[in-house]
Design a protein around this motif. Structure first.
Motif, short mmCIF file in Angstrom:
data_model
loop_
_atom_site.label_atom_id
_atom_site.label_comp_id
_atom_site.label_asym_id
_atom_site.label_seq_id
_atom_site.Cartn_x
_atom_site.Cartn_y
_atom_site.Cartn_z
N ASP B 229 0.86 -1.17 0.00
CA ASP B 229 0.00 0.00 0.00
C ASP B 229 0.90 1.22 0.00
O ASP B 229 2.08 1.14 0.32
CB ASP B 229 -0.86 0.02 1.26
N VAL B 231 1.98 4.61 1.63
CA VAL B 231 1.91 5.33 2.89
C VAL B 231 2.57 6.68 2.68
O VAL B 231 3.69 6.75 2.16
CB VAL B 231 2.63 4.56 4.01
N ASN B 269 1.74 -4.84 3.41
CA ASN B 269 0.83 -4.95 4.53
C ASN B 269 0.94 -3.76 5.51
O ASN B 269 1.27 -3.92 6.68
CB ASN B 269 1.12 -6.27 5.27
N PRO B 271 -1.13 -1.85 7.23
CA PRO B 271 -1.80 -1.80 8.53
C PRO B 271 -0.98 -2.47 9.63
O PRO B 271 -0.91 -1.98 10.76
CB PRO B 271 -3.10 -2.56 8.29
N LYS B 272 -0.31 -3.56 9.26
CA LYS B 272 0.44 -4.29 10.26
C LYS B 272 1.73 -3.57 10.67
O LYS B 272 2.11 -3.56 11.84
CB LYS B 272 0.78 -5.69 9.72
N LEU B 274 2.57 -0.31 10.29
CA LEU B 274 2.51 1.12 10.49
C LEU B 274 3.13 1.55 11.82
O LEU B 274 3.89 2.52 11.89
CB LEU B 274 1.05 1.59 10.40
N GLN B 275 2.78 0.78 12.86
CA GLN B 275 3.33 1.03 14.19
C GLN B 275 4.85 1.13 14.18
O GLN B 275 5.43 2.11 14.65
CB GLN B 275 2.93 -0.13 15.12
N VAL B 289 -2.68 6.41 4.62
CA VAL B 289 -2.49 5.09 4.02
C VAL B 289 -3.45 4.99 2.84
O VAL B 289 -4.65 5.17 2.97
CB VAL B 289 -2.77 3.96 5.02
#
Ligand SMILES: Nc1ncnc2c1ncn2[C@@H]1O[C@H](COP(=O)(O)OP(=O)(O)OP(=O)(O)O)[C@@H](O)[C@H]1O
Ligand SMILES: [Mg+2]
Lengths: 244, 323
Positions: B229, B231, B269, B271-272, B274-275, B289
């Motif tokens: 994705d 970002v 991935n 979402p996974k 991002l942290q 995102v």
């Protein structure tokens, strides 16, 4: 004949081209005919009437050759693509282009004839006018085809001046358009004999003034051959013309 | 039978293979996008299919007709909008259409109706008797499309149909193209460098570079294959070299494009991860995102950005890191 129609419309809308192509031969006529001719008579004719058919032929040569070579611009401006992509054999498009050129030549020759008849005392009869126009068209078919052939082969208009120096001027100057060919030295005679324009000039001069040097039979035969050869070569050049 | 079948088609200009051993099948009724940078060979490919250029080697059929053996049949079944304008500027819009109708053998009794229809389709009816040379770029383009449709071709080639047009006109033309494909079941092949255009219009896209297809899929498939994705990190002041260094070390960050005060990443991935990313780069002003764009796909497969004339795209691609 869609292409023919297109050429005609374009011609009528390109004022500058139309005007200059009528004005140029007039200048020649007056400059040479009136200027030089004031002191010369040839073959019993005034010099002005003598060169009149020559100037007609010159006009056919220049108009049709430039018209033909104009396809180089068409190529550059991409309007030719539309014709190249059409589902018809290329010789059809080639014929349309030829006819377009002939129409313009005939139109200009007619204007010159009218002017010649009215203001220069060129003796005209309906028969001689028709015969002359026939000669102009027959010669024009050859030169238009020649011009189109060259235009199809050239990749840019830069070589126009080369064609002028190596094709058009030699054709014109050894054609007897401006002087009688019978008085020429032998080596020039040879050049005249192999110059198709000489036969065109002879045919038109004969038609108009009834004085032949080469004879109308051979004139017509040579012009037909000239036109035939370049019609064939031109159609082939169109066939091979691609964007690549 | 596919609408277009291409097998090992090659076109060489001297040593340069503009189209290089390319094979491809395009289905009936499909909108097919050829997406590639300048000089990729798109126009060359279309020119060969339209029998305007002879292939160096290989074969192709268009609407079932072999391009070498039955060029006239091929030409009868296709319509083409050229990359560079090919209207007769001295003729009016209507005369341009009439010329085309005659050249393509539209029967006399149908010509006027067809011309009327075509003019209406591209909304040029009230300008029909003006010279094409006086039209604006968008109007010319619309007229060219109308012209290509006059003889109801089975296959329509559009070479960069919307290049140089304003966004409004562009969307207008996209609308026509979609409608045509739906209503007429026309097969449409279009080339473009606009990612968005290929994305919006095409059922399938071939990414083409140096005369070869580097990837072929649906727009969604291509984006999925890219495996990531987008970002976008908007930095508080300027994005620091320290941030870049940290990001470059992460295996799931596929590419980094530095913009004016922001970074654009392609992240597997997102979402996974991002942290982790946010932790590493420290303070940022905004985080976006976004789903993958075709631009990223292109970058991924060819190793370079698709070049684009528009200013917004230039500013965006200042440097690109590629893994
Ligand atoms: N007539 C030609 N003679 C020589 N080389 C050519 C010719 N036409 C194209 N080429 C070369 O072939 C390559 C492919 O060109 P082509 O026009 O097909 O690219 P394209 O993908 O259409 O690019 P663009 O997006 O700029 O339109 C280029 O490197 C170009 O220089
Ligand atoms: Mg191109």
């Amino acid at each position: 004949m869609a292409v023919w129609h297109r050429e005609f419309i374009v011609y009528t809308r390109e004022r500058e081209r139309a005007i200059s192509s009528v004005v140029t031969p007039l200048i020649w006529l007056f400059a040479f005919g009136a200027g030089l001719g004031a002191s010369i008579t040839l073959a019993g004719e005034s010099y002005q009437s003598f060169i009149f058919p020559g100037i007609l032929a010159m006009n056919v040569l220049f108009t049709s050759m430039f018209y033909g070579m104009y396809v180089v611009w068409d190529k550059k401006l991409d309007v030719l693509k539309e014709i190249l992509i059409a589902p018809q054999p290329r010789w059809v498009a080639f014929s349309g282009k030829c006819l377009g050129g002939l129409t313009i030549c005939a139109f200009q020759a007619a204007i010159l004839l009218v002017i010649g008849g009215l203001f220069m005392g060129i003796p005209l009869s309906p028969a001689s006018v028709l015969f002359t126009l026939f000669g102009a068209l027959l010669f024009g078919l050859g030169t238009a085809s020649l011009g189109l052939t060259i235009g199809a082969k050239l990749s840019s208009p830069d070589s126009f001046s080369l064609v002028m120096s190596f094709v058009m001027w030699p054709l014109f100057l050894t054609s007897g358009a401006l002087y009688p060919i019978s008085h020429l030295p032998d080596y020039l005679q040879v050049l005249v004999r192999i110059n198709p324009m000489a036969y065109g000039v002879d045919l038109m001069r004969g038609a108009l003034l009834n004085t032949w040097t080469l004879g109308w039979g051979i004139d017509v035969a040579v012009l037909l051959l000239f036109a035939g050869v370049f019609f064939f070569l031109g159609s082939r050049a169109f066939d091979q013309m691609s964007l690549g | 039978m596919p609408a277009i079948h291409i097998a090992n088609l090659t076109k060489k200009f001297g040593k340069l293979a503009a189209v290089d051993n390319l094979s491809l099948d395009i289905n009936k009724g499909e909108i097919f996008g050829l997406l590639g940078p300048n000089g990729a060979g798109k126009t060359t490919l279309l020119s060969m299919l339209a029998v305007l250029m002879e292939p160096t080697s290989g074969e192709a059929t268009v609407a079932g007709h072999d391009i070498r053996r039955h060029p006239i049949d091929v030409r009868k079944s296709i319509g083409m909008v050229f990359q560079t304008g090919s209207l007769d500027s001295l003729l009016t819009a209507r005369e341009n259409l009439e010329l085309h109708a005659r050249l393509f053998g539209v029967p006399k009794e149908m010509r006027q109706t067809r011309i009327q229809e075509a003019l209406e389709l591209v909304e040029l009816t009230d300008r029909a008797d003006e010279r094409a040379g006086n039209f604006s770029g968008g109007m010319k383009r619309r007229l060219e499309i109308a012209r290509a449709l006059l003889h109801h071709p089975q296959v329509l080639f559009l070479d960069e149909p919307t290049v140089g047009l304003d966004p409004q006109t562009r969307e207008h033309i996209w609308k026509y193209i979609k409608a045509l494909s739906r209503q007429e079941q026309m097969t449409i092949i279009l080339t473009t460098h606009y990612m968005e255009e290929a994305d919006v219009l095409a059922d399938r896209i071939a990414l083409i570079d140096h005369g070869k297809i580097v990837q072929l899929d649906t727009p969604e498939g291509l984006k999925r294959q890219m495996g990531g994705d987008r970002v976008k990190l908007v930095c508080a002041k300027a994005c620091s070299a320290h941030m870049l260094a940290a990001l470059k070390k992460m295996p799931f960050v596929k590419s980094i494009v530095q913009g004016d005060g922001h970074l654009e990443l392609v992240v597997q991935n997102a979402p996974k991860h991002l942290q982790t990313i946010l932790h590493a780069v420290g303070e940022v002003e905004e985080v976006h995102v976004l789903p993958a764009s075709l631009n990223d796909v292109f970058l991924q497969y060819t190793g370079h950005e698709i070049r684009n004339e528009s200013a917004e795209d230039d500013a965006q691609a200042q440097w690109a890191a590629h893994r």
